[in-house]
Enzyme design. Sequence first.
Site, PDB file in Angstrom:
ATOM      1  N   CYS A   1      -1.782  -3.151   7.603  1.00 17.84           N
ATOM      2  CA  CYS A   1      -1.700  -4.046   6.445  1.00 17.84           C
ATOM      3  C   CYS A   1      -0.412  -4.864   6.394  1.00 17.84           C
ATOM      4  CB  CYS A   1      -1.953  -3.252   5.174  1.00 17.84           C
ATOM      5  SG  CYS A   1      -3.682  -2.723   5.076  1.00 17.84           S
TER       6      CYS A   1
ATOM      7  N   LYS B   1      -6.632  -5.011  -3.400  1.00 24.07           N
ATOM      8  CA  LYS B   1      -7.347  -5.672  -2.311  1.00 24.07           C
ATOM      9  C   LYS B   1      -8.332  -4.701  -1.670  1.00 24.07           C
ATOM     10  CE  LYS B   1      -3.804  -4.492   1.049  1.00 24.07           C
ATOM     11  NZ  LYS B   1      -4.597  -3.607   1.884  1.00 24.07           N
TER      12      LYS B   1
ATOM     13  N   ASP C   1       0.783  -1.248   0.000  1.00 21.28           N
ATOM     14  CA  ASP C   1       0.000   0.000   0.000  1.00 21.28           C
ATOM     15  C   ASP C   1       0.816   1.301   0.000  1.00 21.28           C
ATOM     16  OD1 ASP C   1      -1.919  -1.932   0.172  1.00 21.28           O
ATOM     17  OD2 ASP C   1      -2.811  -1.263   2.048  1.00 21.28           O
TER      18      ASP C   1
ATOM     19  N   HIS D   1     -17.458   2.028   0.816  1.00 16.69           N
ATOM     20  CA  HIS D   1     -16.875   0.830   1.424  1.00 16.69           C
ATOM     21  C   HIS D   1     -17.223   0.722   2.911  1.00 16.69           C
ATOM     22  CE1 HIS D   1     -13.381  -1.823   2.646  1.00 16.69           C
ATOM     23  NE2 HIS D   1     -13.999  -2.502   1.683  1.00 16.69           N
TER      24      HIS D   1
ATOM     25  N   HIS E   1     -10.692   6.522   1.933  1.00 17.91           N
ATOM     26  CA  HIS E   1      -9.330   6.472   1.393  1.00 17.91           C
ATOM     27  C   HIS E   1      -9.263   5.455   0.258  1.00 17.91           C
ATOM     28  CE1 HIS E   1      -9.517   3.157   4.288  1.00 17.91           C
ATOM     29  NE2 HIS E   1      -8.617   2.555   3.517  1.00 17.91           N
TER      30      HIS E   1
HETATM   31  C1  VGL Z   1      -4.674   0.322   5.782  1.00 15.44           C
HETATM   32  C2  VGL Z   1      -6.276   1.097   7.221  1.00 15.44           C
HETATM   33  C3  VGL Z   1      -7.233   0.966   6.247  1.00 15.44           C
HETATM   34  C4  VGL Z   1      -3.232  -0.011   5.557  1.00 15.44           C
HETATM   35  C5  VGL Z   1      -5.625   0.171   4.800  1.00 15.44           C
HETATM   36  O1  VGL Z   1      -2.784  -0.023   4.390  1.00 15.44           O
HETATM   37  O2  VGL Z   1      -2.507  -0.282   6.551  1.00 15.44           O
HETATM   38  N1  VGL Z   1      -5.010   0.772   6.995  1.00 15.44           N
HETATM   39  N2  VGL Z   1      -6.898   0.499   5.041  1.00 15.44           N
HETATM   40 ZN    ZN Z   2      -8.323   0.538   3.426  1.00 13.24          ZN
END
Ligand code: VGL
Ligand code: ZN
Length: 202
Positions: free
Chosen positions: A152, A107, A10, A54, A82
């Site tokens: 994540c 994802k 991410d 979402h 986000h």
């Molecule tokens: C993430 C919160 C929500 C991450 C993704 O990439 O750690 N954290 N969505």
């Molecule tokens: Zn997320």
Amino acid sequence: MEKNALIIIDLQNDFCPKGALPVPHGDEIISYINEIMPSFHKVVATQDWHPENHISFAETHKKNIGEEIEINGIKQILWPKHCIQGSYGAELHKDLNKNGIDLILRKGTSQNIDSYSAFLENDKKTETGLHYWLKGLEIQKIYLCGLALDYCVYYSAYDAVKFGFEVYVILSATKGVDVPKGNINKVLSHMKSLGVKIIEKL
Ligand code: VGL
Ligand code: ZN
């Protein structure tokens, strides 16, 4: 020789400073990640890739950011909107060397379930398919980096161990949010107890 893969979690605009869900200093790890990419047989980058309404967004439930709710027995922390599919915030950061990436995996694409991990959605059952790809290529060691360490990256490390990989987390190539406070230390000890090797540098 054992084959390895780097999994970059991410590294998207929304998780970098000025993004919708910024990880402090999130962009500062990029040059080091670019530097180490050539050391791996394969490089995977994930993208958190959510539809407009979402389940993980506070706004979807008209609740406050940071609240925790339970849906179908799955705990869900509510985040600001986000990484909306196709948005600027969802793009990989411009400084990340895209030429070094073999596979981009998206994802969190289903409306009703979140996916912190690169391997399994948050029901802990639905597969993203990544482990088949890695196993198909006979990759045994995986090195995790990216954002956010205590979400994540942590969930991905957890599942990777369960799928039988030898798992490393590279500390100088990841940053966490530490929400709630103390979360980073908590996940680091949990990962160590699972056999994840926490290393400072490659
Ligand atoms: C993430 C919160 C929500 C991450 C993704 O990439 O750690 N954290 N969505
Ligand atoms: Zn997320």
